[in-house]
Design a protein around this motif. Structure first.
Motif, PDB file in Angstrom:
ATOM      1  N   LEU A   1     -80.680 -16.178 -87.672  1.00 27.04           N
ATOM      2  CA  LEU A   1     -79.476 -15.647 -87.677  1.00 27.04           C
ATOM      3  C   LEU A   1     -78.765 -15.702 -86.100  1.00 27.04           C
ATOM      4  CD1 LEU A   1     -79.835 -12.194 -89.602  1.00 27.04           C
ATOM      5  CD2 LEU A   1     -78.708 -14.335 -90.230  1.00 27.04           C
ATOM      6  N   ALA A   2     -79.797 -15.687 -84.992  1.00 20.33           N
ATOM      7  CA  ALA A   2     -79.348 -15.978 -83.847  1.00 20.33           C
ATOM      8  C   ALA A   2     -79.059 -17.295 -83.548  1.00 20.33           C
ATOM      9  CB  ALA A   2     -80.501 -15.528 -82.629  1.00 20.33           C
ATOM     10  N   SER A   3     -79.910 -18.208 -84.152  1.00 19.79           N
ATOM     11  CA  SER A   3     -79.260 -19.607 -84.177  1.00 19.79           C
ATOM     12  C   SER A   3     -78.372 -19.787 -84.708  1.00 19.79           C
ATOM     13  CB  SER A   3     -80.464 -20.314 -84.900  1.00 19.79           C
ATOM     14  OG  SER A   3     -81.769 -20.328 -84.258  1.00 19.79           O
ATOM     15  N   GLU A   4     -77.965 -19.298 -86.017  1.00 20.18           N
ATOM     16  CA  GLU A   4     -76.513 -19.488 -86.702  1.00 20.18           C
ATOM     17  C   GLU A   4     -75.623 -18.888 -85.854  1.00 20.18           C
ATOM     18  OE1 GLU A   4     -76.828 -17.794 -90.384  1.00 20.18           O
ATOM     19  OE2 GLU A   4     -78.459 -19.060 -91.089  1.00 20.18           O
ATOM     20  N   CYS A   5     -75.820 -17.789 -85.034  1.00 16.84           N
ATOM     21  CA  CYS A   5     -74.706 -17.218 -84.142  1.00 16.84           C
ATOM     22  C   CYS A   5     -74.276 -18.197 -83.235  1.00 16.84           C
ATOM     23  CB  CYS A   5     -75.276 -16.048 -83.612  1.00 16.84           C
ATOM     24  SG  CYS A   5     -74.014 -15.359 -82.310  1.00 16.84           S
ATOM     25  N   LEU A   6     -75.191 -18.926 -82.539  1.00 17.10           N
ATOM     26  CA  LEU A   6     -74.874 -19.769 -81.216  1.00 17.10           C
ATOM     27  C   LEU A   6     -74.136 -21.040 -81.969  1.00 17.10           C
ATOM     28  CD1 LEU A   6     -77.827 -19.656 -78.811  1.00 17.10           C
ATOM     29  CD2 LEU A   6     -75.420 -18.771 -78.523  1.00 17.10           C
ATOM     30  N   ALA A   7     -74.842 -21.467 -82.977  1.00 22.84           N
ATOM     31  CA  ALA A   7     -74.039 -22.862 -83.505  1.00 22.84           C
ATOM     32  C   ALA A   7     -72.669 -22.516 -84.195  1.00 22.84           C
ATOM     33  CB  ALA A   7     -74.861 -22.950 -85.168  1.00 22.84           C
ATOM     34  N   THR A   8     -72.340 -21.522 -84.367  1.00 23.95           N
ATOM     35  CA  THR A   8     -70.951 -21.199 -84.581  1.00 23.95           C
ATOM     36  C   THR A   8     -70.065 -20.861 -83.577  1.00 23.95           C
ATOM     37  OG1 THR A   8     -71.520 -19.758 -86.525  1.00 23.95           O
ATOM     38  CG2 THR A   8     -69.414 -19.272 -85.805  1.00 23.95           C
ATOM     39  N   ARG A   9     -70.603 -20.489 -82.516  1.00 24.04           N
ATOM     40  CA  ARG A   9     -70.080 -20.476 -81.348  1.00 24.04           C
ATOM     41  C   ARG A   9     -69.883 -21.741 -80.393  1.00 24.04           C
ATOM     42  NH1 ARG A   9     -71.304 -15.599 -76.793  1.00 24.04           N
ATOM     43  NH2 ARG A   9     -70.577 -13.869 -77.874  1.00 24.04           N
ATOM     44  N   GLN A  10     -70.970 -22.538 -80.606  1.00 24.47           N
ATOM     45  CA  GLN A  10     -70.993 -23.824 -79.632  1.00 24.47           C
ATOM     46  C   GLN A  10     -70.932 -25.148 -80.457  1.00 24.47           C
ATOM     47  OE1 GLN A  10     -74.432 -23.472 -77.401  1.00 24.47           O
ATOM     48  NE2 GLN A  10     -73.945 -21.587 -76.418  1.00 24.47           N
ATOM     49  N   GLY A  11     -70.827 -24.954 -81.816  1.00 30.45           N
ATOM     50  CA  GLY A  11     -70.755 -26.374 -82.469  1.00 30.45           C
ATOM     51  C   GLY A  11     -72.136 -26.531 -83.225  1.00 30.45           C
TER      52      GLY A  11
ATOM     53  N   ALA B   1     -77.923 -28.393 -78.629  1.00 28.38           N
ATOM     54  CA  ALA B   1     -77.560 -27.039 -78.219  1.00 28.38           C
ATOM     55  C   ALA B   1     -78.442 -25.951 -78.905  1.00 28.38           C
ATOM     56  CB  ALA B   1     -76.036 -26.773 -78.479  1.00 28.38           C
ATOM     57  N   ALA B   2     -79.192 -26.521 -79.996  1.00 28.38           N
ATOM     58  CA  ALA B   2     -80.110 -25.617 -80.762  1.00 28.38           C
ATOM     59  C   ALA B   2     -80.668 -24.516 -79.928  1.00 28.38           C
ATOM     60  CB  ALA B   2     -80.783 -26.312 -81.572  1.00 28.38           C
ATOM     61  N   LEU B   3     -80.831 -23.301 -80.420  1.00 29.12           N
ATOM     62  CA  LEU B   3     -81.703 -22.298 -79.760  1.00 29.12           C
ATOM     63  C   LEU B   3     -83.172 -22.500 -80.076  1.00 29.12           C
ATOM     64  CD1 LEU B   3     -81.205 -19.474 -78.420  1.00 29.12           C
ATOM     65  CD2 LEU B   3     -81.528 -18.349 -80.722  1.00 29.12           C
ATOM     66  N   ARG B   4     -83.795 -22.337 -78.715  1.00 32.07           N
ATOM     67  CA  ARG B   4     -85.159 -22.344 -78.851  1.00 32.07           C
ATOM     68  C   ARG B   4     -85.630 -20.868 -78.688  1.00 32.07           C
ATOM     69  NH1 ARG B   4     -83.943 -26.018 -74.690  1.00 32.07           N
ATOM     70  NH2 ARG B   4     -84.706 -24.742 -73.072  1.00 32.07           N
ATOM     71  N   PRO B   5     -87.051 -20.606 -79.255  1.00 34.04           N
ATOM     72  CA  PRO B   5     -87.497 -19.155 -79.057  1.00 34.04           C
ATOM     73  C   PRO B   5     -87.498 -18.638 -78.037  1.00 34.04           C
ATOM     74  CG  PRO B   5     -88.858 -20.956 -80.728  1.00 34.04           C
ATOM     75  CD  PRO B   5     -87.859 -21.547 -79.876  1.00 34.04           C
ATOM     76  N   GLU B   6     -88.026 -19.407 -76.782  1.00 35.40           N
ATOM     77  CA  GLU B   6     -87.941 -18.886 -75.654  1.00 35.40           C
ATOM     78  C   GLU B   6     -86.585 -18.347 -75.000  1.00 35.40           C
ATOM     79  OE1 GLU B   6     -88.070 -23.423 -74.895  1.00 35.40           O
ATOM     80  OE2 GLU B   6     -89.123 -21.957 -76.388  1.00 35.40           O
ATOM     81  N   GLU B   7     -85.684 -18.791 -75.448  1.00 32.62           N
ATOM     82  CA  GLU B   7     -84.232 -18.682 -74.986  1.00 32.62           C
ATOM     83  C   GLU B   7     -83.868 -17.200 -75.497  1.00 32.62           C
ATOM     84  OE1 GLU B   7     -82.375 -23.023 -74.307  1.00 32.62           O
ATOM     85  OE2 GLU B   7     -82.339 -22.336 -76.207  1.00 32.62           O
TER      86      GLU B   7
END
Length: 232
Positions: free
Chosen positions: A164-174, A179-185
């Protein structure tokens, strides 16, 4: 100070709101004419509360289990309504006010934030219905155990939260793969060491703390310019 953190998850209990389990136990005892110790055994030591928070039983099944258990101690009690029991177990929370400014500072800085909590529908509804500023949001992602049917420190709830966090960032940033979210981020703050250890095992950045001054210190150490907790 720069930070590599791109998403922050906050636990609910003892991070955004404090809670007093003894108060809930007393509330239930008052309904049934019992004791704090009896309520704690029925609700918590038995694992009943965990089953509710994992979505394995309904509120009515939970309430009936309490009625049945107390019937063996003090006699029949079928007149105690499920709604009264849900209110009794929920009236134990207090907002952690210093977190309000910290959360707002993160929102102002466009940092996406979420809640990752072991909780039941009754507790979730209660804390969101008090009008407390600390719960006013917006929280981009809200992962609660009774909906996920998984409780920290179990694997599934972290995987759900990561997706869900990854989807959130993808929605924000394309949908740029770079730009994929890494776990350590992901930064996760929780009051229980076992939950933090589990988050770290999934590669997250995670720290044990309590809400208020400790959580604010964690955020500042990770590069977020949130205001210090007031000592007034």
């Amino acid at each position: 100070m720069a930070t590599d953190i791109r998403f922050i998850y906050f636990d609910l209990g003892n991070i955004l709101v404090s809670f007093d389990r003894n108060r809930a136990n007393d509330n239930v005892a008052d309904l049934f004419g019992g004791t704090r110790e009896a309520s704690d055994e029925i609700l918590h030591a038995s694992g009943l509360q965990n089953r509710l928070e994992t979505g394995l039983i309904t509120a009515e099944e939970y309430a009936q289990a309490i009625r049945d258990a107390y019937a063996t101690l003090v006699g029949p009690n079928g007149m105690v309504a499920t709604g009264d029991i849900m209110r009794a177990i929920s009236d134990m929370f207090t907002p952690i006010e210093p977190m309000v400014a910290a959360l707002q500072s993160l929102r102002d800085a466009k940092v996406p934030i979420g809640i990752l909590s072991n909780t039941c529908e009754a507790h979730w509804t209660w804390v969101n219905g008090r009008g407390w500023e600390v719960m006013s949001g917006p929280f981009e992602v809200q992962v609660v155990s009774y909906e996920a049917q998984s409780m920290k420190p179990d694997r599934l709830i972290y995987e759900t939260a990561m997706n869900l966090a990854s989807e959130c960032l993808a929605t924000r940033q394309g949908r740029d793969e770079n730009a994929a979210l890494r776990p350590e981020e992901i930064l996760f703050v929780d009051d229980r060491p076992e939950n933090v250890d589990a988050a770290r095992s999934h590669g997250w950045t995670a720290e044990v703390c309590l809400g208020g001054e400790q959580a604010i210190d964690v955020l500042r150490r990770h590069g977020f310019n949130v205001p210090l907790a007031s000592t007034a």
